[in-house]
Design a protein around this motif. Sequence first.
Motif, PDB file in Angstrom:
ATOM      1  N   GLY A  57     -14.383 -20.627  71.507  1.00  0.00           N
ATOM      2  CA  GLY A  57     -14.424 -19.171  71.488  1.00  0.00           C
ATOM      3  C   GLY A  57     -13.192 -18.550  72.116  1.00  0.00           C
ATOM      4  O   GLY A  57     -12.626 -17.578  71.595  1.00  0.00           O
ATOM      5  N   GLY A  58     -12.751 -19.125  73.229  1.00  0.00           N
ATOM      6  CA  GLY A  58     -11.557 -18.602  73.889  1.00  0.00           C
ATOM      7  C   GLY A  58     -10.313 -18.774  73.054  1.00  0.00           C
ATOM      8  O   GLY A  58      -9.443 -17.891  73.005  1.00  0.00           O
ATOM      9  N   GLN A  59     -10.201 -19.913  72.347  1.00  0.00           N
ATOM     10  CA  GLN A  59      -9.044 -20.152  71.487  1.00  0.00           C
ATOM     11  C   GLN A  59      -9.060 -19.209  70.276  1.00  0.00           C
ATOM     12  O   GLN A  59      -8.024 -18.687  69.864  1.00  0.00           O
ATOM     13  CB  GLN A  59      -9.017 -21.611  71.032  1.00  0.00           C
ATOM     14  N   GLN A  60     -10.248 -18.957  69.729  1.00  0.00           N
ATOM     15  CA  GLN A  60     -10.348 -18.018  68.616  1.00  0.00           C
ATOM     16  C   GLN A  60      -9.947 -16.611  69.062  1.00  0.00           C
ATOM     17  O   GLN A  60      -9.296 -15.878  68.301  1.00  0.00           O
ATOM     18  CB  GLN A  60     -11.772 -18.006  68.055  1.00  0.00           C
ATOM     19  N   GLN A  61     -10.318 -16.246  70.287  1.00  0.00           N
ATOM     20  CA  GLN A  61      -9.921 -14.934  70.787  1.00  0.00           C
ATOM     21  C   GLN A  61      -8.405 -14.847  70.923  1.00  0.00           C
ATOM     22  O   GLN A  61      -7.801 -13.804  70.654  1.00  0.00           O
ATOM     23  CB  GLN A  61     -10.599 -14.671  72.133  1.00  0.00           C
ATOM     24  N   ARG A  62      -7.767 -15.946  71.303  1.00  0.00           N
ATOM     25  CA  ARG A  62      -6.307 -15.958  71.401  1.00  0.00           C
ATOM     26  C   ARG A  62      -5.664 -15.809  70.030  1.00  0.00           C
ATOM     27  O   ARG A  62      -4.616 -15.170  69.901  1.00  0.00           O
ATOM     28  CB  ARG A  62      -5.825 -17.257  72.055  1.00  0.00           C
ATOM     29  N   VAL A  63      -6.280 -16.399  69.016  1.00  0.00           N
ATOM     30  CA  VAL A  63      -5.745 -16.246  67.662  1.00  0.00           C
ATOM     31  C   VAL A  63      -5.852 -14.788  67.227  1.00  0.00           C
ATOM     32  O   VAL A  63      -4.908 -14.228  66.649  1.00  0.00           O
ATOM     33  CB  VAL A  63      -6.486 -17.162  66.667  1.00  0.00           C
ATOM     34  N   ALA A  64      -7.006 -14.156  67.486  1.00  0.00           N
ATOM     35  CA  ALA A  64      -7.167 -12.741  67.143  1.00  0.00           C
ATOM     36  C   ALA A  64      -6.134 -11.892  67.873  1.00  0.00           C
ATOM     37  O   ALA A  64      -5.573 -10.943  67.306  1.00  0.00           O
ATOM     38  CB  ALA A  64      -8.580 -12.285  67.489  1.00  0.00           C
TER      39      ALA A  64
ATOM     40  N   ALA B 273     -18.250 -11.696  74.011  1.00  0.00           N
ATOM     41  CA  ALA B 273     -18.996 -12.798  73.401  1.00  0.00           C
ATOM     42  C   ALA B 273     -18.782 -14.125  74.124  1.00  0.00           C
ATOM     43  O   ALA B 273     -19.398 -15.128  73.762  1.00  0.00           O
ATOM     44  CB  ALA B 273     -18.601 -12.941  71.937  1.00  0.00           C
ATOM     45  N   LEU B 274     -17.923 -14.151  75.141  1.00  0.00           N
ATOM     46  CA  LEU B 274     -17.609 -15.407  75.827  1.00  0.00           C
ATOM     47  C   LEU B 274     -18.520 -15.614  77.033  1.00  0.00           C
ATOM     48  O   LEU B 274     -19.020 -14.652  77.631  1.00  0.00           O
ATOM     49  CB  LEU B 274     -16.147 -15.388  76.291  1.00  0.00           C
ATOM     50  N   ASP B 275     -18.714 -16.879  77.426  1.00  0.00           N
ATOM     51  CA  ASP B 275     -19.509 -17.150  78.617  1.00  0.00           C
ATOM     52  C   ASP B 275     -18.709 -16.765  79.867  1.00  0.00           C
ATOM     53  O   ASP B 275     -17.507 -16.506  79.804  1.00  0.00           O
ATOM     54  CB  ASP B 275     -19.953 -18.616  78.680  1.00  0.00           C
ATOM     55  N   LEU B 276     -19.377 -16.721  81.017  1.00  0.00           N
ATOM     56  CA  LEU B 276     -18.788 -16.148  82.227  1.00  0.00           C
ATOM     57  C   LEU B 276     -17.494 -16.830  82.638  1.00  0.00           C
ATOM     58  O   LEU B 276     -16.478 -16.169  82.870  1.00  0.00           O
ATOM     59  CB  LEU B 276     -19.802 -16.214  83.384  1.00  0.00           C
ATOM     60  N   LYS B 277     -17.485 -18.171  82.717  1.00  0.00           N
ATOM     61  CA  LYS B 277     -16.286 -18.872  83.194  1.00  0.00           C
ATOM     62  C   LYS B 277     -15.117 -18.671  82.236  1.00  0.00           C
ATOM     63  O   LYS B 277     -13.983 -18.460  82.663  1.00  0.00           O
ATOM     64  CB  LYS B 277     -16.576 -20.369  83.388  1.00  0.00           C
TER      65      LYS B 277
ATOM     66  N   MET C  11     -10.034 -15.947  80.611  1.00  0.00           N
ATOM     67  CA  MET C  11      -9.328 -15.141  79.627  1.00  0.00           C
ATOM     68  C   MET C  11      -8.816 -13.833  80.225  1.00  0.00           C
ATOM     69  O   MET C  11      -7.809 -13.281  79.766  1.00  0.00           O
ATOM     70  CB  MET C  11     -10.233 -14.847  78.437  1.00  0.00           C
ATOM     71  N   GLN C  12      -9.472 -13.327  81.254  1.00  0.00           N
ATOM     72  CA  GLN C  12      -8.961 -12.131  81.935  1.00  0.00           C
ATOM     73  C   GLN C  12      -7.567 -12.387  82.494  1.00  0.00           C
ATOM     74  O   GLN C  12      -6.650 -11.561  82.337  1.00  0.00           O
ATOM     75  CB  GLN C  12      -9.910 -11.724  83.065  1.00  0.00           C
ATOM     76  N   ILE C  13      -7.398 -13.534  83.132  1.00  0.00           N
ATOM     77  CA  ILE C  13      -6.087 -13.895  83.691  1.00  0.00           C
ATOM     78  C   ILE C  13      -5.073 -14.103  82.572  1.00  0.00           C
ATOM     79  O   ILE C  13      -3.910 -13.684  82.670  1.00  0.00           O
ATOM     80  CB  ILE C  13      -6.204 -15.159  84.553  1.00  0.00           C
TER      81      ILE C  13
END
Length: 385
Positions: free
Chosen positions: A161-168, A188-192, A197-199
């Motif tokens: 999910g985090g990698q897909q967000q980076r692609v977007a 849509a991402l889990d807490l950790k 991803m905030q950083i």
Amino acid sequence: MAATLHETPARPSADAAAPPDAPAIGLEGVEKTYRSGHETVTAVRGIDLTIPQGEFFSLLGPSGCGKSTTMRMIAGFEEPTAGTVRLAGRDVTHVPPNRRDVNMVFQSYALFPHMTIHDNIAFGLRRKKLPEAEVRRRVGEILELVELGGREKTRPGRLSGGQQQRVALARALVNRPSALLLDEPLGALDLKLRQAMQIELKRIQRDIGITFVYVTHDQGEALTMSDRIAVLNHGVIEQLGAPAEIYERPATRFTAGFIGTSNLLTGMVAERRGEAAVLDFGDAGRVIAATDAAPGDEIDVTVRPEKIALAPGAEEPPAAFSRLRGTVTEVVYLGSTTHYTVRTDSGAQVVVFRQNASDATALSARGEQVWLSWRPESAYVLPHT
């Protein structure tokens, strides 16, 4: 090491060239109303806002406060009922989204599952009919920036999910907009993963140097990433400022309660001590805070839980400190901290955050009599509104 994006000429616009020092985004008296049956619902009420070039700016507030509507008016998906929207100094109030030099990233990634990561990112560039060599170069640069170099041939379904967000994010940034609008993209991402991803988002914004406008209801996200925050409530800006300013010096009761956890204590000024006022609660204690309020005035004092010390009832705090006596009603152990709820003898409920820096077993227990204390400068008197 993050890639450096090559500068390219700004997109052509229907308007005259913008002043080089113009703010990235400007809202002047912007309002938005909707018809709901026979009623008129006001979503945004006369917002004035200036966002400089290169700032990470957050619109923060609860659901229904008008933050996403404000974002959509900046993007051009909604047209204001009144007021003016400016991008880089140009009036774009009635300009359609595809002619505005901004891109938007949503919570849903909306990636094409049948395309590779390279082709997903290149989609917009190819629609502009850029030379293929230029497309490859720019896609390669942006993949390095979002730390996905070497994944060009991977399809979205094989990414986290985090990698897909980076692609977007890469797909939006590769077009080199003057501003990037992000509408709760991490929801849509889990807490950790969300915290990581905030950083990453802040790093990417700093490296690329363009304006980010971020919509969120998560106070932690806004405090972590933002240069400035606008706190919205019922379509108006309650407070606008840097994260530390908003947290330490809330301008309204709403901001004090919405940003983090805050204890609100109300009382009548009994006396003045220099530049401070004293709220006297008799045997239950007293509260000292800097204010120009006079004896007899009722004031609201806010103090953050982490600024309060908790001690057994037999250990009376220093005379110069604010202090309230009470009974522990709840204890929540969270590993690095323990959260206490204390019912003071004056009837207030106070939350205290205590770091477990030493012996975590030496905790106050429910039903124990305690003193709460804090330095006078740790409290803040809320302005009258």
